[in-house]
Design an enzyme around this catalytic site. Structure first.
Site, short mmCIF file in Angstrom:
data_model
loop_
_atom_site.label_atom_id
_atom_site.label_comp_id
_atom_site.label_asym_id
_atom_site.label_seq_id
_atom_site.Cartn_x
_atom_site.Cartn_y
_atom_site.Cartn_z
N GLU A 113 0.92 -1.20 -0.13
CA GLU A 113 0.04 0.06 0.06
C GLU A 113 0.97 1.18 0.17
O GLU A 113 1.72 1.58 0.81
CB GLU A 113 -0.94 0.03 1.25
CG GLU A 113 -2.27 0.80 1.17
CD GLU A 113 -1.93 2.02 2.04
OE1 GLU A 113 -1.26 3.06 1.44
OE2 GLU A 113 -2.04 1.99 3.12
N CYS A 139 -2.08 8.46 3.61
CA CYS A 139 -2.14 7.82 2.17
C CYS A 139 -3.32 8.29 1.25
O CYS A 139 -3.34 8.08 0.30
CB CYS A 139 -1.68 6.32 2.27
SG CYS A 139 -2.75 5.51 3.33
#
Lengths: 532, 532
Positions: B260, B297
């Site tokens: 990720e 993120c």
């Protein structure tokens, strides 16, 4: 100039450029080259394929699943209607018998796979719709909206062919254009299939580039294609050597690839079973090992046994079958010599010849089946060398001195697609079974009891794959719907998306009343509550 | 000699070797180095971790799911009981506010994830048992029976920490030992968590090496670990640069990794919405962009808009919020200068400064939030440079001349975790929505309507991931149970295996009466028919 067969690019049968190199397949029964010539493609052709497939995939990602299903069903019907012609073509290129193999087994299986995929597309069962009504978050698997490259192997001109096999069916059913690469051993069969596919795709009003075909290319061009980020995914069935290179190219650009490569498929015969029914197991083993001239990815190449009276009877029965065996030709010119080299390497490493069949007198890519044995002690000295896959009708029997050594041997096994364990009918082998099966489990995809590994059922519960390098990803199967379709799915989430913009399968109302969805943790065919 | 904090190896807090290099974290609020020193580990330590974790994983693969669940639940309770202490430690190492961030948001979320994973372990819902009664073939997802390496990021000392975050919870719940690598920005917090984990694992009678911890290592050692075939899988959250290297090492040995990484999380504001509620959207955007000092993120780093009156109001409102903003410190010394360099690169490429917040006078890793703009035409000249992630509270607004240019901009977007679209309340933006959302879909994991991307709900329908390089595999999510657990599953098939040898969840009788299984294509909690 030799006339070259055309490529299928964006719905048009297209002559290759004049400067193209070419190749031809051979007739394994005679060893003679066939006189049909096929082009090797270069980067310019690959670019045209990729661009057309990219456009088509964006359309297919939003095409009604019923249209995808209609194509797959019609294509299955066309293969059925042309089965005799296709079997004749494939027999000439592969040497595989028209009956029963091609007409009674492989073509019906291929048709079933296409129809199963159509059914899965229609029902959308592969998409696993998941709804969280409290958060108003919904997700499902969807098309990657990019093309899938499918590269089939030499040993299945239909069931794993890039133009009509399981990966093809799964990729189309999930809304992708397929760029199929023919295996160079059967380009003519593949071309004829592509003709049928194009007609079926046109009839279903799918984009012209839904199905495209090229035949062969240099390794450089092939790796450039595999590493092209215009691709969404790759399905590959073939050798570990080629598969590893293609996987590396795809990995470098983050393209998911699904690889079904190799392994020796160990068959373990526990002491009780050896004593109880040595001949019966020997016959099952020989049938499985000789089937298709041993050219299956699930062929039993390694047998693990234990010394004793049962073993002697097992080996004698197996040797008798190998001694007398005369098998059909192998698929290509290189395979018999590869097999001989593999056998030679094992003999050099310390294996002993038990039995060798006869090579038929006629010409062609014939080979004699070979049965070898080695002691457990010798095996343990160099487990890697004794697990090199011998592609063809050859197997190595490892004879452990006792159960303890059998366990030690199992602990040195590499990854395989399958692992079989034969045990006595009552439960007296069960302690050792427990030990061996727990050692096998992380090394294989499919565990069998009292059954040889050949014959991969097209079942929703099948796992045809395994740990690397037997497979490419331990979580996915190449065979069986809907699981094999999920390989090509992108998980997409709809967070607070207005209801009228949601895909039908994620709205509160169940679009068909039959779609299974996970709503707030419960699998159901009901609607989601209106509060969601 | 500085005393070094111990490593957790095979259940024992172990002093590092004397020759070990060391590092310390810093207090972002003051900029001063902390006086706790942690070892960098070498290959010898890595080998010990891997060997112990390998043994533990083989045990855990066959451990009752209730024991795994019990550990996860007890660990969650321990974190809850030590929340104040843990928040204090984490605040000192990360500068993140104790309230509300750590004590009211992140720690409760972490506890929920551990408990969700426990529930999923207990119910076995992640295993997707599939039974084909006609063929007597059964399959389910199972433990890989090898360790999982979990590497967490700098920005979540709890929710994504390798020792207690989502990947950790998913890996343990599926029967794996975890080798956790602390992020070097918060080793003290991680060590304290590992202490609690060890106590909980011991109480649940799990193997001592179920949870192990090292803190840091050289890139060479790290890549050697990632490429070690003793590992079963990797969970990584962090930068694209590091992630790509680790992925390449894992790919080379066929180890599945789940990554990720990054992305700019484009927020598209359609013309109707810009006119209807420009200030409201501007405020939502600023809150999202400034939250956690922009260190998420899913932080919205790119806004796509269209010229006009609404846009002017939007930009004015956003600029006002940026002008006045004073945010908390960043997580580490390097981040403010990285952010400044990113902003400078955008200005150099043709972006214009819209607004800049103030840097607090006090010392520490402080930074001023930055709002930039660029014309659609300039963006289209070099779409790549304008999509470099600016980690921190900074965003670029791209102003298209009209809807056509907005579509062109969307077509040049790279992969991201999310994509948000704001549209007018009635349906007059819908045609353009349709166009933009279909372009976005294959580039993102999660599509949002009228909502900013920060705040990743722990939902079974979440997709926290996306196409490479935002994520590592488009089919998997890092957040949400049971989907995130399936990443660590090996698909294992039982073909003709005798009933008493089957795992309980694959026998005809449903072991709990509550487990959802797919039997002959139907999801059910019933038993399979006895004929199977």
């Amino acid at each position: 100039m030799k006339p070259l067969h055309p490529l299928l690019i964006d719905g048009v049968w297209t002559s290759p450029e004049e400067s193209t190199d070419s190749f031809s397949a051979a007739d394994p029964s005679t060893g003679e080259d066939l006189t049909a010539y096929f082009p090797l493609s270069g980067q310019a052709t690959i670019d045209r394929l990729l661009n057309a497939a990219g456009l088509a995939s964006r359309t297919l990602a939003n095409t009604a699943p019923t249209a995808l299903a209609s194509f797959l069903d019609n294509y299955a019907t066309a293969i059925d209607e042309h089965a005799e012609e296709l079997a004749t073509l494939a027999h000439r290129e592969t040497g595989l018998p028209r009956r029963p193999r091609l007409l009674e087994v492989e073509i019906p299986r291929t048709i079933k796979q296409l129809r199963d995929a159509a059914q899965s597309a229609r029902s959308e069962d592969w998409t696993m719709p998941t709804i969280d009504t409290a958060h108003d978050i919904r997700s499902r698997l969807e098309s990657l909206a990019k093309p899938v490259l499918v590269m089939g192997p030499n040993n299945f001109p239909f069931a794993y062919n890039g133009i009509c096999g399981g990966d093809f069916a799964a990729a189309v059913a999930t809304g992708h254009a397929v760029i199929a690469k023919s295996h160079p051993a059967h380009p003519g069969t593949t071309q004829r299939l592509a003709e049928l596919a194009l007609v079926a795709a046109t009839a279903a009003h799918l984009p012209p580039a839904t199905v495209q075909l090229f035949y062969h290319c240099s390794p450089e061009v092939g790796l450039s294609l595999a590493g092209d980020s215009r691709l969404g995914a790759i399905g590959f069935t073939g050798s570990e050597t080629a598969g590893r290179k293609i996987k590396a190219a795809a990995d470098a650009v983050g393209t998911p690839g699904y690889f079904e490569m190799s392994g020796v498929n160990p068959v373990t015969i526990l002491p009780g079973a050896l004593v109880e029914r040595p001949e019966e197991i020997a016959h099952e083993f020989c049938d499985s090992c000789h089937q298709g001239t041993g050219q299956f990815c699930t062929s039993p190449g390694l047998v693990l046994t234990v010394e004793g009276l049962g073993f002697d009877r097992f080996l004698a029965a197996a040797a008798k079958r190998f001694d007398g065996a005369t098998l059909g030709p192998m698929l290509s010119r290189a395979l018999p010599s590869h097999l001989k080299a593999s056998v030679k390497a094992l003999l050099h490493a310390g294996a002993l010849m038990v039995a060798r069949g006869t090579t038929p007198a006629e010409t062609g890519f014939t080979v004699a089946p070979v049965l070898l044995r080695v002691s457990g002690r010798t095996f343990l000295n160099d487990p890697a060398v004794f697990q090199n896959e011998m592609f063809g009708p050859a197997a190595l029997v490892v004879v452990a001195a006792n159960s303890t050594e059998l366990v030690q041997i199992a602990q040195r096994l590499n990854a395989s697609l399958t692992g079989s364990i034969y045990s006595v009918t009552d439960q007296t082998d069960d302690l050792l079974y427990e030990r061996i099966s727990s050692i096998l489990a992380p090394r294989i995809g499919r565990l069998l009891n009292d059954k040889m590994p050949t014959g991969v059922a097209v079942s929703p519960a099948m796992m045809h794959g395994g740990p690397f390098p037997a497979g490419g990803h331990p979580g996915f199967t190449a065979v069986g719907m809907p699981a094999s379709l999920r390989r090509f799915g992108a998980l997409r989430c709809y967070d607070h998306v207005r209801p009228h913009r949601l895909p039908a399968s994620l709205r509160n109302e169940n679009p068909t009343g039959k779609l299974w969805r996970s709503i707030d943790g419960v699998w159901t065919q009901s609607d989601a509550s209106a509060s969601g």
